[in-house]
Design a protein around this motif. Structure first.
Motif, PDB file in Angstrom:
ATOM      1  N   ARG A  77     -45.609  61.867  92.766  1.00  0.00           N
ATOM      2  CA  ARG A  77     -46.660  62.421  91.911  1.00  0.00           C
ATOM      3  C   ARG A  77     -47.101  61.410  90.858  1.00  0.00           C
ATOM      4  O   ARG A  77     -48.275  61.365  90.481  1.00  0.00           O
ATOM      5  N   GLY A  78     -46.166  60.609  90.392  1.00  0.00           N
ATOM      6  CA  GLY A  78     -46.533  59.562  89.461  1.00  0.00           C
ATOM      7  C   GLY A  78     -47.460  58.537  90.091  1.00  0.00           C
ATOM      8  O   GLY A  78     -48.397  58.042  89.454  1.00  0.00           O
ATOM      9  N   GLY A  79     -47.213  58.208  91.359  1.00  0.00           N
ATOM     10  CA  GLY A  79     -48.092  57.295  92.071  1.00  0.00           C
ATOM     11  C   GLY A  79     -49.490  57.855  92.230  1.00  0.00           C
ATOM     12  O   GLY A  79     -50.494  57.142  92.056  1.00  0.00           O
ATOM     13  N   GLN A  80     -49.580  59.137  92.546  1.00  0.00           N
ATOM     14  CA  GLN A  80     -50.891  59.783  92.653  1.00  0.00           C
ATOM     15  C   GLN A  80     -51.615  59.757  91.309  1.00  0.00           C
ATOM     16  O   GLN A  80     -52.831  59.537  91.252  1.00  0.00           O
ATOM     17  N   ALA A  81     -50.852  59.973  90.236  1.00  0.00           N
ATOM     18  CA  ALA A  81     -51.463  59.973  88.901  1.00  0.00           C
ATOM     19  C   ALA A  81     -51.987  58.596  88.526  1.00  0.00           C
ATOM     20  O   ALA A  81     -53.075  58.476  87.935  1.00  0.00           O
ATOM     21  N   GLN A  82     -51.252  57.546  88.862  1.00  0.00           N
ATOM     22  CA  GLN A  82     -51.724  56.191  88.565  1.00  0.00           C
ATOM     23  C   GLN A  82     -53.102  55.953  89.172  1.00  0.00           C
ATOM     24  O   GLN A  82     -54.009  55.413  88.519  1.00  0.00           O
TER      25      GLN A  82
END
Length: 313
Positions: A77-82
């Motif tokens: 999810r952090g990757g998607q947010a980036q």
């Protein structure tokens, strides 16, 4: 949001020189940015409600759970947010809400693991704006542009063509003109070879004979002051009296290793060819340093100041 991006961004924006130079809009995660007291009085908005800011603004793009924003522990999810932060900033630039982009480091690996094909900021920006672009590492002693960016080394030779190199040399000459003191003359460009020792006349490879030299000749006919092919090992040994305003390297590490080795903190990644300035510090997410207070904010400060200067022009 698990890397050093938030902390170095906030620290850089606190520097007096940066505060004087620009009105910041930070795109990011709401709960993550709430950790920083320096942002407490900033205006808050969302990408849908964003207009041209009247003062420092936080644009809240995500509301990540605690496990997805823990320093040093990247998640899907952090990757998607980036990726979402990058897209929100691009949309703001296209809408005219901001005058320049300065991107914090993201993880290509984490974004890709989140199911989003991603090779880097430069490629995403080129697609978003429909422009041919060029990555330039703009340092205090050397400027190095890349003929190929984030591609496997085995594919580089195939991607080098006369037409591509000529177009890149033209773009490089135009793009660095505002950055160099070249009154009354075109910027002087060095063009690196692909093979060792500039190919030794074809003995060590044909790229110099068949592609790079013809491209230089054609570019010179188009009034680009280009010189080469030059062996990289000999050229960068001359850094004290560097003879070129910028150099076009054939592949990623050929250009970035000397640029970062010579001045890591003050070298800024500039994307040439966009309708708005875009800069970035020349480092990654540094997950191992995140949250420890050890990461230097100087590269981000330099990138922010460069973006402000380019926008002012």
């Amino acid at each position: 949001m698990s890397g050093i991006g938030p902390e170095v961004t906030v620290a850089a924006l606190a520097r007096p020189a940066v505060r004087r130079a620009l009105v910041p809009v930070v795109f990011g995660d709401g709960p993550t940015l709430e950790r920083f007291p320096a942002l407490a009085r900033w205006a808050r908005t969302t990408p849908d409600a964003l207009a041209r800011p009247e003062g420092p603004t936080v644009c809240v793009v995500s509301q990540l759970a605690e496990k997805d924003r823990e320093p040093g522990r990247p998640t899907r999810r952090g990757g998607q947010a980036q990726y979402a932060y990058v897209q929100a900033a691009i949309a703001a630039a296209r809408a005219g809400h901001v005058d320049a982009l300065c991107t914090a480091p993201v993880s290509k690996e984490q974004i890709s693991r989140a199911g989003i094909p991603f090779m880097g900021h430069t490629e995403v920006l080129a697609e978003a704006f429909g422009r041919e672009v060029l990555m330039l590492m703009d340092g205090p002693r050397v400027r190095v542009a890349l003929a190929t960016n984030h591609v496997p080394l085995v594919e580089v030779s195939r991607l080098l063509t006369v037409e591509r190199l000529v177009a890149q040399l033209q773009l490089l000459s135009r793009g660095i003109a505002p950055l160099v003191k070249a009154e009354g003359r075109a910027p002087r460009l060095g063009v690196l070879s692909f093979n060792p020792h500039a190919g030794e006349g074809g003995l060590l490879g044909r790229e110099e004979v068949e592609v790079i030299t013809p491209a230089i000749r054609r570019a010179r006919r188009l009034r680009v002051d280009a010189h080469g092919p030059l062996a990289a090992d000999g050229l960068f040994a001359r850094v004290k009296d560097f003879p070129y305003d910028a150099v076009l390297a054939m592949y990623h590490d050929q250009g970035l290793i000397p640029a970062k080795a010579l001045d890591f903190e003050r070298t800024v990644n500039v994307t040439l060819g966009l309708p708005v300035p875009r800069t970035s510090p020349d480092h990654g997410t540094a997950y191992g340093l995140a949250g420890k207070g050890e990461a230097s904010c100087v590269p981000m400060m330099e990138a922010l100041l460069k973006a402000a200067r380019l926008a002012a022009r």
